[in-house]
Write a protein that holds these residues in place. Sequence first.
Motif, PDB file in Angstrom:
ATOM      1  N   MET A  35     -69.108  -7.551  69.569  1.00  0.00           N
ATOM      2  CA  MET A  35     -69.751  -6.239  69.647  1.00  0.00           C
ATOM      3  C   MET A  35     -70.689  -6.180  70.857  1.00  0.00           C
ATOM      4  N   THR A  36     -70.749  -5.028  71.451  1.00  0.00           N
ATOM      5  CA  THR A  36     -71.616  -4.813  72.615  1.00  0.00           C
ATOM      6  C   THR A  36     -73.093  -5.039  72.253  1.00  0.00           C
ATOM      7  N   SER A  37     -73.917  -5.471  73.235  1.00  0.00           N
ATOM      8  CA  SER A  37     -75.331  -5.696  72.915  1.00  0.00           C
ATOM      9  C   SER A  37     -76.209  -4.526  73.329  1.00  0.00           C
ATOM     10  N   THR A  38     -75.685  -3.649  74.215  1.00  0.00           N
ATOM     11  CA  THR A  38     -76.461  -2.461  74.576  1.00  0.00           C
ATOM     12  C   THR A  38     -75.634  -1.212  74.302  1.00  0.00           C
ATOM     13  N   ALA A  39     -76.327  -0.095  74.169  1.00  0.00           N
ATOM     14  CA  ALA A  39     -75.638   1.163  73.848  1.00  0.00           C
ATOM     15  C   ALA A  39     -76.446   2.325  74.403  1.00  0.00           C
ATOM     16  N   LEU A  40     -75.791   3.486  74.481  1.00  0.00           N
ATOM     17  CA  LEU A  40     -76.450   4.669  75.049  1.00  0.00           C
ATOM     18  C   LEU A  40     -77.064   5.541  73.962  1.00  0.00           C
ATOM     19  N   GLU A  41     -78.178   6.160  74.320  1.00  0.00           N
ATOM     20  CA  GLU A  41     -78.748   7.208  73.461  1.00  0.00           C
ATOM     21  C   GLU A  41     -79.208   8.359  74.345  1.00  0.00           C
ATOM     22  N   VAL A  42     -79.284   9.549  73.745  1.00  0.00           N
ATOM     23  CA  VAL A  42     -79.705  10.741  74.484  1.00  0.00           C
ATOM     24  C   VAL A  42     -81.129  11.082  74.075  1.00  0.00           C
ATOM     25  N   ARG A  43     -81.993  11.185  75.080  1.00  0.00           N
ATOM     26  CA  ARG A  43     -83.404  11.516  74.806  1.00  0.00           C
ATOM     27  C   ARG A  43     -83.739  12.906  75.341  1.00  0.00           C
ATOM     28  N   LEU A  44     -84.775  13.479  74.759  1.00  0.00           N
ATOM     29  CA  LEU A  44     -85.315  14.728  75.299  1.00  0.00           C
ATOM     30  C   LEU A  44     -86.206  14.350  76.477  1.00  0.00           C
ATOM     31  N   ALA A  45     -85.830  14.767  77.685  1.00  0.00           N
ATOM     32  CA  ALA A  45     -86.610  14.406  78.883  1.00  0.00           C
ATOM     33  C   ALA A  45     -87.781  15.360  79.058  1.00  0.00           C
ATOM     34  N   SER A  46     -87.574  16.632  78.722  1.00  0.00           N
ATOM     35  CA  SER A  46     -88.649  17.628  78.858  1.00  0.00           C
ATOM     36  C   SER A  46     -88.302  18.809  77.958  1.00  0.00           C
ATOM     37  N   ARG A  47     -89.309  19.597  77.636  1.00  0.00           N
ATOM     38  CA  ARG A  47     -89.070  20.758  76.766  1.00  0.00           C
ATOM     39  C   ARG A  47     -88.575  21.928  77.608  1.00  0.00           C
ATOM     40  N   PRO A  48     -87.444  22.536  77.206  1.00  0.00           N
ATOM     41  CA  PRO A  48     -86.933  23.663  77.989  1.00  0.00           C
ATOM     42  C   PRO A  48     -87.804  24.909  77.832  1.00  0.00           C
ATOM     43  N   THR A  49     -87.828  25.710  78.894  1.00  0.00           N
ATOM     44  CA  THR A  49     -88.388  27.055  78.793  1.00  0.00           C
ATOM     45  C   THR A  49     -87.201  27.988  78.981  1.00  0.00           C
ATOM     46  N   GLY A  50     -86.950  28.855  78.036  1.00  0.00           N
ATOM     47  CA  GLY A  50     -85.749  29.678  78.130  1.00  0.00           C
ATOM     48  C   GLY A  50     -84.507  28.822  77.909  1.00  0.00           C
ATOM     49  N   TRP A  51     -83.468  29.073  78.694  1.00  0.00           N
ATOM     50  CA  TRP A  51     -82.214  28.330  78.517  1.00  0.00           C
ATOM     51  C   TRP A  51     -82.406  26.869  78.911  1.00  0.00           C
ATOM     52  N   PRO A  52     -82.007  25.918  78.042  1.00  0.00           N
ATOM     53  CA  PRO A  52     -82.083  24.506  78.433  1.00  0.00           C
ATOM     54  C   PRO A  52     -81.037  24.170  79.509  1.00  0.00           C
ATOM     55  N   THR A  53     -81.283  23.087  80.224  1.00  0.00           N
ATOM     56  CA  THR A  53     -80.328  22.608  81.232  1.00  0.00           C
ATOM     57  C   THR A  53     -80.138  21.106  81.023  1.00  0.00           C
ATOM     58  N   GLU A  54     -79.198  20.533  81.759  1.00  0.00           N
ATOM     59  CA  GLU A  54     -78.944  19.084  81.686  1.00  0.00           C
ATOM     60  C   GLU A  54     -80.219  18.289  81.996  1.00  0.00           C
ATOM     61  N   ASP A  55     -81.100  18.869  82.837  1.00  0.00           N
ATOM     62  CA  ASP A  55     -82.336  18.158  83.229  1.00  0.00           C
ATOM     63  C   ASP A  55     -83.278  17.932  82.048  1.00  0.00           C
ATOM     64  N   ASN A  56     -83.103  18.666  80.988  1.00  0.00           N
ATOM     65  CA  ASN A  56     -83.962  18.476  79.813  1.00  0.00           C
ATOM     66  C   ASN A  56     -83.546  17.255  78.985  1.00  0.00           C
ATOM     67  N   PHE A  57     -82.433  16.626  79.389  1.00  0.00           N
ATOM     68  CA  PHE A  57     -81.924  15.460  78.649  1.00  0.00           C
ATOM     69  C   PHE A  57     -81.939  14.226  79.557  1.00  0.00           C
ATOM     70  N   GLU A  58     -81.993  13.066  78.910  1.00  0.00           N
ATOM     71  CA  GLU A  58     -81.949  11.815  79.657  1.00  0.00           C
ATOM     72  C   GLU A  58     -81.066  10.850  78.868  1.00  0.00           C
ATOM     73  N   ILE A  59     -80.161  10.171  79.558  1.00  0.00           N
ATOM     74  CA  ILE A  59     -79.314   9.170  78.889  1.00  0.00           C
ATOM     75  C   ILE A  59     -79.954   7.808  79.124  1.00  0.00           C
ATOM     76  N   ALA A  60     -80.233   7.067  78.069  1.00  0.00           N
ATOM     77  CA  ALA A  60     -80.895   5.759  78.210  1.00  0.00           C
ATOM     78  C   ALA A  60     -80.023   4.674  77.599  1.00  0.00           C
ATOM     79  N   GLU A  61     -80.114   3.485  78.190  1.00  0.00           N
ATOM     80  CA  GLU A  61     -79.386   2.338  77.640  1.00  0.00           C
ATOM     81  C   GLU A  61     -80.389   1.493  76.864  1.00  0.00           C
ATOM     82  N   VAL A  62     -80.061   1.184  75.628  1.00  0.00           N
ATOM     83  CA  VAL A  62     -80.992   0.440  74.761  1.00  0.00           C
ATOM     84  C   VAL A  62     -80.267  -0.734  74.106  1.00  0.00           C
ATOM     85  N   GLU A  63     -81.036  -1.694  73.606  1.00  0.00           N
ATOM     86  CA  GLU A  63     -80.463  -2.812  72.839  1.00  0.00           C
ATOM     87  C   GLU A  63     -79.882  -2.276  71.529  1.00  0.00           C
TER      88      GLU A  63
END
Length: 337
Positions: free
Chosen positions: A1-29
């Motif tokens: 089994m893999t030792s690291t995996a991806l998760e999606v975090r909230l990078a910032s709070r959107p004002t109006g319509w959200p965009t991809e910039d409001n999300f962050e993909i992180a690699e975690v154990e």
Amino acid sequence: MTSTALEVRLASRPTGWPTEDNFEIAEVEVPTPGEGQILVRNVVMSVDPYMRGRMNDVKSYVPPFQVGAPLDGGAVGEIVAVGPNVTDLAVGDNVLHGLGWREYAVVPAAHSVKVDPTVAPLSAYLGVLGMPGLTAYAGLLATAEFKPGDAVFVSGAAGAVGQLVGQIARLKGASRVIGSAGSADKVKYLTEELGFDAAFNYKEGPVAEQLAAAAPNGIDVYFDNVGGEHLEAAIDSLNLNGRITMCGAISQYNADKKPTGPSNMIQILAKRLTLRGMLVGDHKALQQQFITEVAAWIASGDLKYSETVIEGGARQAPAAFLGMLRGENTGKMLVQF
Ligand code: NDP
């Protein structure tokens, strides 16, 4: 089994319509399950309209997402490891749980529900047989107190909740089922595939006019997924003693200024209308009845459902969420890992 995996975090709070910039993909154990916990490899996850509200820093019926922390929400996966003292679940079992937006999740066994892939595809537990399905069932039958002969109008009709509301109304003896949706293809799908009596594209003209034309004898129930102009139009078309289930108001979720209310509220008085809000979490008592009835309709072919499944797992989850807000889904919007 893999030792690291991806998760999606909230990078910032959107004002109006959200965009991809409001999300962050992180690699975690990949975490190890502790006492009473299971490690789940997510297979499919849900993106839902209510998640937009959780991106704002406001107190609501669910707490807001935290900036810098992973998002969460419904997901179904396969157990790959179990911690000490987990007695009723085993490696290889499939479970429904609340920690989507990540490839691997450590979940308290008590917060997961075992699901059977031989009864229904895993995705169905997030849609037609899951939270949106119960929302449609309870919102129509309990909240709106639907009765045979009612003429029913549902907005967001081609979505996960909406397409079930219309079909349940038809199967329970509605005199007329009307839906609104945001494209010609969706309108065609509602009338030609799902058995709606009438449907219209709300982007093609005033909702009040299109609804009045589709419901010459008025409506008795309005199942509101959209709010705004749709709600005002429905109040105009409701008959004496009509009922509104206020389930959602997606036309307002990305508003950057405070939305105005319907201008015709006085009709609520004159026509003795009832407008009632609903939260699916209040309707657990209907869960078993809902599953029994809806599963039987699916098996007999009386009820159909669709899903829009985006491949690509965590990396594609933000795009899937944004696409759902823009109406790129027909039926439940899902992300496949
Ligand atoms: P859907 O599958 O219906 O997806 C959202 C849809 O909303 C889109 O496909 C889009 O379709 C439509 N939409 C987006 N913007 C607008 C707009 N401005 N005007 C009209 N339609 C719009 O989502 P769900 O079925 O999961 O949810 C439907 C509603 O139910 C939401 O309001 C949600 O918040 C609510 N809900 C409430 C629950 C409760 O407990 N109260 C539980 C679950 C859901 P289109 O192409 O037609 O525009």
